[in-house]
Design a protein around this motif. Structure first.
Motif, PDB file in Angstrom:
ATOM      1  N   ASN A 160       1.247  -1.017   0.251  1.00 34.52           N
ATOM      2  CA  ASN A 160       0.153   0.398  -0.157  1.00 34.52           C
ATOM      3  C   ASN A 160       0.637   1.234  -0.474  1.00 34.52           C
ATOM      4  O   ASN A 160       2.058   1.183   0.785  1.00 34.52           O
ATOM      5  CB  ASN A 160      -0.292  -0.023   0.979  1.00 34.52           C
ATOM      6  CG  ASN A 160      -2.022  -1.363   1.146  1.00 34.52           C
ATOM      7  OD1 ASN A 160      -2.711  -0.956  -0.091  1.00 34.52           O
ATOM      8  ND2 ASN A 160      -1.357  -2.084   2.326  1.00 34.52           N
TER       9      ASN A 160
ATOM     10  N   LEU B 291       2.049   4.173   1.467  1.00 35.53           N
ATOM     11  CA  LEU B 291       1.662   5.849   2.598  1.00 35.53           C
ATOM     12  C   LEU B 291       2.724   7.011   2.482  1.00 35.53           C
ATOM     13  O   LEU B 291       3.802   7.351   0.849  1.00 35.53           O
ATOM     14  CB  LEU B 291       2.411   5.857   3.813  1.00 35.53           C
ATOM     15  CG  LEU B 291       1.629   5.019   4.171  1.00 35.53           C
ATOM     16  CD1 LEU B 291       2.446   4.423   5.378  1.00 35.53           C
ATOM     17  CD2 LEU B 291      -0.080   4.757   4.568  1.00 35.53           C
TER      18      LEU B 291
ATOM     19  N   ASP C 104      -7.914  -2.850   7.914  1.00 33.41           N
ATOM     20  CA  ASP C 104      -8.105  -1.883   7.435  1.00 33.41           C
ATOM     21  C   ASP C 104      -6.846  -0.393   8.128  1.00 33.41           C
ATOM     22  O   ASP C 104      -7.147   0.605   7.440  1.00 33.41           O
ATOM     23  CB  ASP C 104      -9.312  -1.321   7.985  1.00 33.41           C
ATOM     24  CG  ASP C 104     -10.129  -1.840   7.374  1.00 33.41           C
ATOM     25  OD1 ASP C 104     -10.297  -2.894   6.996  1.00 33.41           O
ATOM     26  OD2 ASP C 104     -11.400  -1.998   8.261  1.00 33.41           O
ATOM     27  N   CYS C 105      -6.069  -0.534   8.465  1.00 36.38           N
ATOM     28  CA  CYS C 105      -4.770   0.488   8.985  1.00 36.38           C
ATOM     29  C   CYS C 105      -3.269  -0.085   7.842  1.00 36.38           C
ATOM     30  O   CYS C 105      -3.168  -0.911   7.439  1.00 36.38           O
ATOM     31  CB  CYS C 105      -4.800   0.445  10.530  1.00 36.38           C
ATOM     32  SG  CYS C 105      -5.860   0.387  11.771  1.00 36.38           S
ATOM     33  N   VAL C 106      -3.403   1.392   7.717  1.00 34.81           N
ATOM     34  CA  VAL C 106      -1.579   1.166   6.700  1.00 34.81           C
ATOM     35  C   VAL C 106      -0.717   1.463   7.463  1.00 34.81           C
ATOM     36  O   VAL C 106      -0.942   2.959   7.575  1.00 34.81           O
ATOM     37  CB  VAL C 106      -1.934   1.534   4.863  1.00 34.81           C
ATOM     38  CG1 VAL C 106      -0.101   1.380   4.127  1.00 34.81           C
ATOM     39  CG2 VAL C 106      -3.504   0.784   4.434  1.00 34.81           C
TER      40      VAL C 106
ATOM     41  N   GLU D 207       6.030   0.635   6.128  1.00 33.70           N
ATOM     42  CA  GLU D 207       7.553  -0.248   6.669  1.00 33.70           C
ATOM     43  C   GLU D 207       8.124  -0.759   7.621  1.00 33.70           C
ATOM     44  O   GLU D 207       9.084   0.339   7.799  1.00 33.70           O
ATOM     45  CB  GLU D 207       7.724  -1.087   5.092  1.00 33.70           C
ATOM     46  CG  GLU D 207       7.134  -2.502   4.806  1.00 33.70           C
ATOM     47  CD  GLU D 207       7.966  -2.334   3.069  1.00 33.70           C
ATOM     48  OE1 GLU D 207       9.474  -1.382   3.275  1.00 33.70           O
ATOM     49  OE2 GLU D 207       7.348  -3.377   2.287  1.00 33.70           O
TER      50      GLU D 207
ATOM     51  N   GLY E  29       4.430   0.686   3.143  1.00 35.50           N
ATOM     52  CA  GLY E  29       3.233   0.108   3.685  1.00 35.50           C
ATOM     53  C   GLY E  29       3.198  -0.724   3.775  1.00 35.50           C
ATOM     54  O   GLY E  29       3.016  -1.696   2.359  1.00 35.50           O
ATOM     55  N   ILE E  30       2.551  -1.735   4.931  1.00 37.10           N
ATOM     56  CA  ILE E  30       1.756  -2.827   5.407  1.00 37.10           C
ATOM     57  C   ILE E  30       0.063  -2.388   5.348  1.00 37.10           C
ATOM     58  O   ILE E  30       0.104  -2.315   6.209  1.00 37.10           O
ATOM     59  CB  ILE E  30       2.986  -3.581   5.565  1.00 37.10           C
ATOM     60  CG1 ILE E  30       3.557  -3.510   7.418  1.00 37.10           C
ATOM     61  CG2 ILE E  30       4.120  -4.260   4.595  1.00 37.10           C
ATOM     62  CD1 ILE E  30       4.107  -4.223   7.809  1.00 37.10           C
ATOM     63  N   ALA E  31      -0.373  -3.380   5.593  1.00 38.68           N
ATOM     64  CA  ALA E  31      -2.002  -3.541   5.792  1.00 38.68           C
ATOM     65  C   ALA E  31      -2.269  -3.989   7.164  1.00 38.68           C
ATOM     66  O   ALA E  31      -1.487  -5.508   6.721  1.00 38.68           O
ATOM     67  CB  ALA E  31      -2.431  -3.922   4.979  1.00 38.68           C
TER      68      ALA E  31
ATOM     69  N   THR F 198       2.313   1.094  14.245  1.00 40.05           N
ATOM     70  CA  THR F 198       2.265  -0.030  14.081  1.00 40.05           C
ATOM     71  C   THR F 198       1.804  -0.839  15.356  1.00 40.05           C
ATOM     72  O   THR F 198       0.883  -1.908  15.321  1.00 40.05           O
ATOM     73  CB  THR F 198       3.691  -0.850  13.200  1.00 40.05           C
ATOM     74  OG1 THR F 198       3.996  -0.138  12.822  1.00 40.05           O
ATOM     75  CG2 THR F 198       3.589  -2.677  14.045  1.00 40.05           C
TER      76      THR F 198
END
Length: 134
Positions: free
Chosen positions: A2, A4, A67-69, A72, A62-64, A125
């Protein structure tokens, strides 16, 4: 992955470009309807822009988590004595600052994606993980 974004302060634009960061720009005057444009798509742009006319943002991988991103985590071994932030759900601040020694604990945390270079990314995170658990 994703996407950001992080707004870049104008004086940091040249530094970010020199370090190979992916940047986007927004033309505040002439073409606001164009939206955000990747600088790589406009190679001429780096030489011709007016810092006051444009707004810049850096693309952050980024990582999911549901529903949140979130940004990384660190993926490569750090330099000795580099400060890093470790996700720690049991700590009051949701993260712990540590110095890289390269010991088994450091490497295990790196492999598990629990290390961030900034406290802010680490807390994001931790909050995303807590959101999945609740």
């Amino acid at each position: 992955m994703n996407k950001l974004t992080e707004i870049v302060i104008n004086q940091d634009v040249f530094k970010a470009l020199a370090e190979g960061e992916t940047l986007e720009y927004f033309d505040n005057e002439s073409h606001p309807s164009q939206g955000w444009v990747n600088i790589e798509q406009r190679a001429w742009f780096a030489c011709e822009f007016s810092l006051s006319r444009f707004t810049f943002r850096k693309i952050v991988k980024g990582i999911a988590f549901g529903d949140c991103v979130v940004p990384e985590p660190v993926r490569e071994i750090l330099e000795p004595d580099d400060t890093y932030y470790l996700v720690s759900l049991s700590s009051p601040g949701l993260c712990v600052a540590r110095f890289w020694t390269g010991d088994m604990h450091d490497v295990l945390c790196l492999e598990r994606g629990l290390i961030h270079k900034t406290k802010e990314n680490c807390v994001l995170t931790s909050l995303a993980i807590l959101g999945l658990l609740n």
